[in-house]
Write an enzyme that holds these catalytic residues in place. Sequence first.
Site, PDB file in Angstrom:
ATOM      1  N   GLU A   1       0.877  -1.175   0.000  1.00 49.92           N
ATOM      2  CA  GLU A   1       0.000   0.000   0.000  1.00 49.92           C
ATOM      3  C   GLU A   1       0.911   1.220   0.000  1.00 49.92           C
ATOM      4  O   GLU A   1       1.482   1.576   1.032  1.00 49.92           O
ATOM      5  CB  GLU A   1      -0.923  -0.021   1.222  1.00 49.92           C
ATOM      6  CG  GLU A   1      -1.821  -1.249   1.298  1.00 49.92           C
ATOM      7  CD  GLU A   1      -2.858  -1.319   0.185  1.00 49.92           C
ATOM      8  OE1 GLU A   1      -3.113  -0.266  -0.443  1.00 49.92           O
ATOM      9  OE2 GLU A   1      -3.399  -2.410  -0.068  1.00 49.92           O
TER      10      GLU A   1
ATOM     11  N   CYS B   1      -1.828   9.262   2.182  1.00 48.11           N
ATOM     12  CA  CYS B   1      -1.527   8.757   0.849  1.00 48.11           C
ATOM     13  C   CYS B   1      -2.629   9.077  -0.156  1.00 48.11           C
ATOM     14  O   CYS B   1      -2.363   9.213  -1.351  1.00 48.11           O
ATOM     15  CB  CYS B   1      -1.283   7.256   0.888  1.00 48.11           C
ATOM     16  SG  CYS B   1      -2.653   6.293   1.588  1.00 48.11           S
TER      17      CYS B   1
END
Length: 486
Positions: A254, A288
Amino acid sequence: MSSYFTDLAQQYIDGEWRPGTGSWDIIDFNPYDGEKLASITIATVDEVDEAYRAAERAQKAWGATNAYTRRAVFEKALRIIEEREAEITEAIIAELGGTHLKAGFELHLAKEFLRESVQLALRPEGKILPSPTDGKENRLYKVPVGVVGVISPFNFPFLLSLKSVAPALALGNAVVLKPHQNTPIVGGSLVAKVFEDAGLPGGLLNVVITDIAEIGDAFIEHPVPKVISFTGSDKVGRHVATVCAANFKRSVLELGGNSALVVLDDADLDYAVDAAVFSRYVHQGQVCMAANRILVDRSIEAEFTEKFVAKVRKLKVGDPSDPQTIIGPVINSSQADAISGAVDQAIAEGATALVHGTTTDNLVEPSVLTDVPADSALLRQEIFGPVAFLIPFDGEEEAVRIANDTPYGLSGAVHTGDIERGVNFAKQIDTGMFHVNDGTVHDEPLVPFGGEKHSGIGRLNGETAVDSFTTQKWISVQHGRSFFPF
């Protein structure tokens, strides 16, 4: 200061709290005022090995344990987090510089993911598949991979550790967790303490607080873990993937993002402004999924820009322990310097600063930039801080091209008065996730989370977590006799 920073400043290996045996300490600082929170002697390669071997020993019995019995541990862990929410909030504020708003957001999601893990223990289902051979029964089992190594980041450390740790454990695996050096307590020791107090047997969850300067690639090269779940930058993720592949391990990555929030000509502007400001500046932009780039149809650019800038100027910057603060400190001085450097670089390239925030220690005030040259590298990279790029476009086709003009593909959003227009737009963007008439920052327990391109490999949450942390095993049964040609 929370007692967590004195009580939990240790390694947690094979059910025991103990100091590391490395030759130096990781110093845990409050990023807002520089206060020393803890000093933790690092784990060595030997302790990484001990943690993995303990996990390997403990996993066999845990994997054979009734799923309903495993489920009880997660139910109790959830109650513990609810009971200690005030203390955990205090720790998030102190160690991360997270605001009250951010801490509440992180804890809410952490509880939701734990609730899903309660059910996840019961989720794996086997199959019986047909065979072309008479009398043969093909059984397909989903079984734990064994041991999972988890490397978590500094921005949402409690949540993002739990997102891998909880499903991996619920599915019958053991785990070794390595938290980020800047968040060793909230991202590591605190997670171990919650599960210890919830009755998780010793050895099933181990926490090693260390640094690659000490252990190199030992954490990901070790022969015991079959899956490495990493959340962090694409640069480090590329290395993790390479080492995993060379050692025949599965990696779940991720990674970073460079999301675009797109405002079409028929959008509700006030609502789009609210979504854009939150999507860019939540937790100082250290997310993110944050909207690095705000793309606005040229026909509404002036009005949107005026409203956006006005809202950004009102964001309160300062002490994260003040409930009114929206923008607290970034995690460390190197991050602060990198963000300031990106703003200076953009201006040097010809950008206009509609808001030019100053930097004081780790407090980075918001900036809003426009007229960034279309060929600037800054538009294609992740800026992990409170800096927004406003980019005008002429028509949807150009908006799609600009949104896709990045090596990342994590999240994004589009605002429009026509839902199906938004969905059609979303289908054209190369991302793992995209949202119509909302922000770019979302995570839900049942929905596959992950990115395309440099934003990662694999997915977490719900059924995809089952895929990530189990493997398939074929067991055939021959009822009757097979025929062998010799």
